[in-house]
Design an enzyme around this catalytic site. Sequence first.
Site, PDB file in Angstrom:
ATOM      1  N   LYS A 177      39.819  99.879 -42.496  1.00 13.75           N
ATOM      2  CA  LYS A 177      40.710 100.473 -41.503  1.00 13.75           C
ATOM      3  C   LYS A 177      39.936 100.955 -40.279  1.00 13.75           C
ATOM      4  CE  LYS A 177      43.131 102.452 -45.433  1.00 13.75           C
ATOM      5  NZ  LYS A 177      42.391 103.248 -46.429  1.00 13.75           N
ATOM      6  N   GLY A 178      38.617 101.068 -40.446  1.00 10.91           N
ATOM      7  CA  GLY A 178      37.790 101.717 -39.430  1.00 10.91           C
ATOM      8  C   GLY A 178      37.864 101.133 -38.035  1.00 10.91           C
TER       9      GLY A 178
ATOM     10  N   GLU B 172      34.337  95.196 -35.689  1.00 13.25           N
ATOM     11  CA  GLU B 172      33.958  96.193 -36.695  1.00 13.25           C
ATOM     12  C   GLU B 172      33.754  97.550 -36.033  1.00 13.25           C
ATOM     13  OE1 GLU B 172      33.980  97.306 -39.495  1.00 13.25           O
ATOM     14  OE2 GLU B 172      32.646  96.346 -40.924  1.00 13.25           O
ATOM     15  N   ASP B 173      33.860  98.584 -36.833  1.00 13.57           N
ATOM     16  CA  ASP B 173      33.600  99.926 -36.309  1.00 13.57           C
ATOM     17  C   ASP B 173      32.099 100.214 -36.242  1.00 13.57           C
ATOM     18  OD1 ASP B 173      33.373  99.883 -39.075  1.00 13.57           O
ATOM     19  OD2 ASP B 173      34.609 101.661 -39.427  1.00 13.57           O
TER      20      ASP B 173
ATOM     21  N   ASP C 100      25.982  99.082 -40.605  1.00 11.91           N
ATOM     22  CA  ASP C 100      25.102 100.046 -41.252  1.00 11.91           C
ATOM     23  C   ASP C 100      24.062  99.249 -42.064  1.00 11.91           C
ATOM     24  OD1 ASP C 100      24.392 102.632 -42.124  1.00 11.91           O
ATOM     25  OD2 ASP C 100      25.701 102.517 -43.864  1.00 11.91           O
TER      26      ASP C 100
ATOM     27  N   LYS D 119      23.797 101.088 -36.471  1.00 14.90           N
ATOM     28  CA  LYS D 119      22.782 101.993 -37.031  1.00 14.90           C
ATOM     29  C   LYS D 119      21.642 101.142 -37.569  1.00 14.90           C
ATOM     30  CE  LYS D 119      25.417 105.098 -39.635  1.00 14.90           C
ATOM     31  NZ  LYS D 119      25.599 105.912 -40.852  1.00 14.90           N
TER      32      LYS D 119
ATOM     33  N   PHE E  67      25.553 110.202 -40.442  1.00 11.15           N
ATOM     34  CA  PHE E  67      26.872 109.783 -40.893  1.00 11.15           C
ATOM     35  C   PHE E  67      27.886 110.244 -39.852  1.00 11.15           C
ATOM     36  CE2 PHE E  67      30.851 109.743 -43.125  1.00 11.15           C
ATOM     37  CZ  PHE E  67      30.783 108.518 -43.762  1.00 11.15           C
ATOM     38  N   VAL E  68      28.558 109.287 -39.232  1.00  9.33           N
ATOM     39  CA  VAL E  68      29.437 109.620 -38.109  1.00  9.33           C
ATOM     40  C   VAL E  68      30.913 109.478 -38.482  1.00  9.33           C
ATOM     41  CG1 VAL E  68      27.801 109.176 -36.245  1.00  9.33           C
ATOM     42  CG2 VAL E  68      29.103 107.271 -37.204  1.00  9.33           C
TER      43      VAL E  68
ATOM     44  N   ASP F 115      35.742 107.250 -40.846  1.00 11.99           N
ATOM     45  CA  ASP F 115      36.232 108.324 -41.709  1.00 11.99           C
ATOM     46  C   ASP F 115      35.148 108.938 -42.575  1.00 11.99           C
ATOM     47  OD1 ASP F 115      36.084 105.872 -43.387  1.00 11.99           O
ATOM     48  OD2 ASP F 115      36.853 107.214 -44.939  1.00 11.99           O
TER      49      ASP F 115
ATOM     50  N   ARG G 146      39.544 110.113 -38.890  1.00  9.84           N
ATOM     51  CA  ARG G 146      39.608 108.873 -38.104  1.00  9.84           C
ATOM     52  C   ARG G 146      40.201 109.119 -36.721  1.00  9.84           C
ATOM     53  NH1 ARG G 146      38.661 104.492 -41.574  1.00  9.84           N
ATOM     54  NH2 ARG G 146      39.381 104.750 -43.707  1.00  9.84           N
TER      55      ARG G 146
HETATM   56  P1  IMP Z   1      27.680  98.120 -44.048  1.00  8.18           P
HETATM   57  O1  IMP Z   1      28.302  97.073 -44.929  1.00  8.18           O
HETATM   58  O2  IMP Z   1      26.702  98.978 -44.790  1.00  8.18           O
HETATM   59  O3  IMP Z   1      27.118  97.580 -42.757  1.00  8.18           O
HETATM   60  O4  IMP Z   1      28.789  99.180 -43.735  1.00  8.18           O
HETATM   61  C1  IMP Z   1      29.829  98.953 -42.942  1.00  8.18           C
HETATM   62  C2  IMP Z   1      30.976  99.889 -43.274  1.00  8.18           C
HETATM   63  O5  IMP Z   1      30.558 101.115 -43.885  1.00  8.18           O
HETATM   64  C3  IMP Z   1      31.655 100.271 -42.005  1.00  8.18           C
HETATM   65  O6  IMP Z   1      32.653  99.338 -41.684  1.00  8.18           O
HETATM   66  C4  IMP Z   1      32.190 101.649 -42.325  1.00  8.18           C
HETATM   67  O7  IMP Z   1      33.466 101.545 -42.908  1.00  8.18           O
HETATM   68  C5  IMP Z   1      31.234 102.232 -43.338  1.00  8.18           C
HETATM   69  N1  IMP Z   1      30.266 103.149 -42.697  1.00  8.18           N
HETATM   70  C6  IMP Z   1      28.945 102.942 -42.507  1.00  8.18           C
HETATM   71  N2  IMP Z   1      28.362 103.980 -41.892  1.00  8.18           N
HETATM   72  C7  IMP Z   1      29.346 104.875 -41.670  1.00  8.18           C
HETATM   73  C8  IMP Z   1      29.353 106.184 -41.033  1.00  8.18           C
HETATM   74  O8  IMP Z   1      28.360 106.726 -40.525  1.00  8.18           O
HETATM   75  N3  IMP Z   1      30.561 106.797 -40.990  1.00  8.18           N
HETATM   76  C9  IMP Z   1      31.694 106.249 -41.526  1.00  8.18           C
HETATM   77  N4  IMP Z   1      31.717 105.046 -42.105  1.00  8.18           N
HETATM   78  C10 IMP Z   1      30.555 104.362 -42.191  1.00  8.18           C
HETATM   79 MG    MG Z   2      34.682  99.594 -41.972  1.00 12.08          MG
END
Ligand code: IMP
Ligand code: MG
Length: 180
Positions: free
Chosen positions: A42-43, A98-99, A102, A130, A152-153, A159, A165
């Site tokens: 949902k981000g 994407e939001d 990470d 990040k 962590f944002v 969220d 959100r």
């Molecule tokens: P990744 O698969 O680790 O790259 O993570 C991506 C997903 O993790 C994002 O689409 C977010 O939903 C969640 N996420 C990663 N870091 C944060 C954060 O700092 N705050 C909130 N959600 C996060």
């Molecule tokens: Mg996400």
Amino acid sequence: MADSTIYTLISQEDVEKRVKEIGEQISKEYEGKDLHMVGILKGSVYYMVELAKHITCPMTMDFMSVSSYENATSSSGVVRLIKDLDEPLEGRNVLVVEDIIDSGRTLSYLLELLSKRNPASLKLTTLLDKPDRRVVQGVDVDYVGFVIPDEFVIGYGLDFEQHYRNLPYIGYFKQEESGE
Ligand code: IMP
Ligand code: MG
């Protein structure tokens, strides 16, 4: 995090300005084409909608949902498809929205999955990056809003346990000194 204060990392004004810039850049690069935006629930919803307001080429939207996080702030390492797209991608100019990137697991999984559906082109945009947290290498993001430190944002779609959100800016928690 009940006793923590929310600090501003990126103000509403700065987020809106950057989203407008990216929208204008995308509009230029897709001029004369039809753009198909794919939002990751949902981000990315807030970013997707605000970005779309600045897109001037013909565009359509679809959404899918994946999960890599069990719950709070740590990754399970496994990406699951929860809701697939409604429409096929064959022959379309797809932009995944994407939001945040990470570990990179989500986008790497999505790239592999969506590229098999024969889109005419496949690009990625993320509001936040990040890089310090990257586990999966080789995910090339075409349009990045902001590169941020390892915090962590929350806000602007992001969220913590499904809350925050709706903050119109990007914030982060800081624990209050308890004095103990
Ligand atoms: P990744 O698969 O680790 O790259 O993570 C991506 C997903 O993790 C994002 O689409 C977010 O939903 C969640 N996420 C990663 N870091 C944060 C954060 O700092 N705050 C909130 N959600 C996060
Ligand atoms: Mg996400």
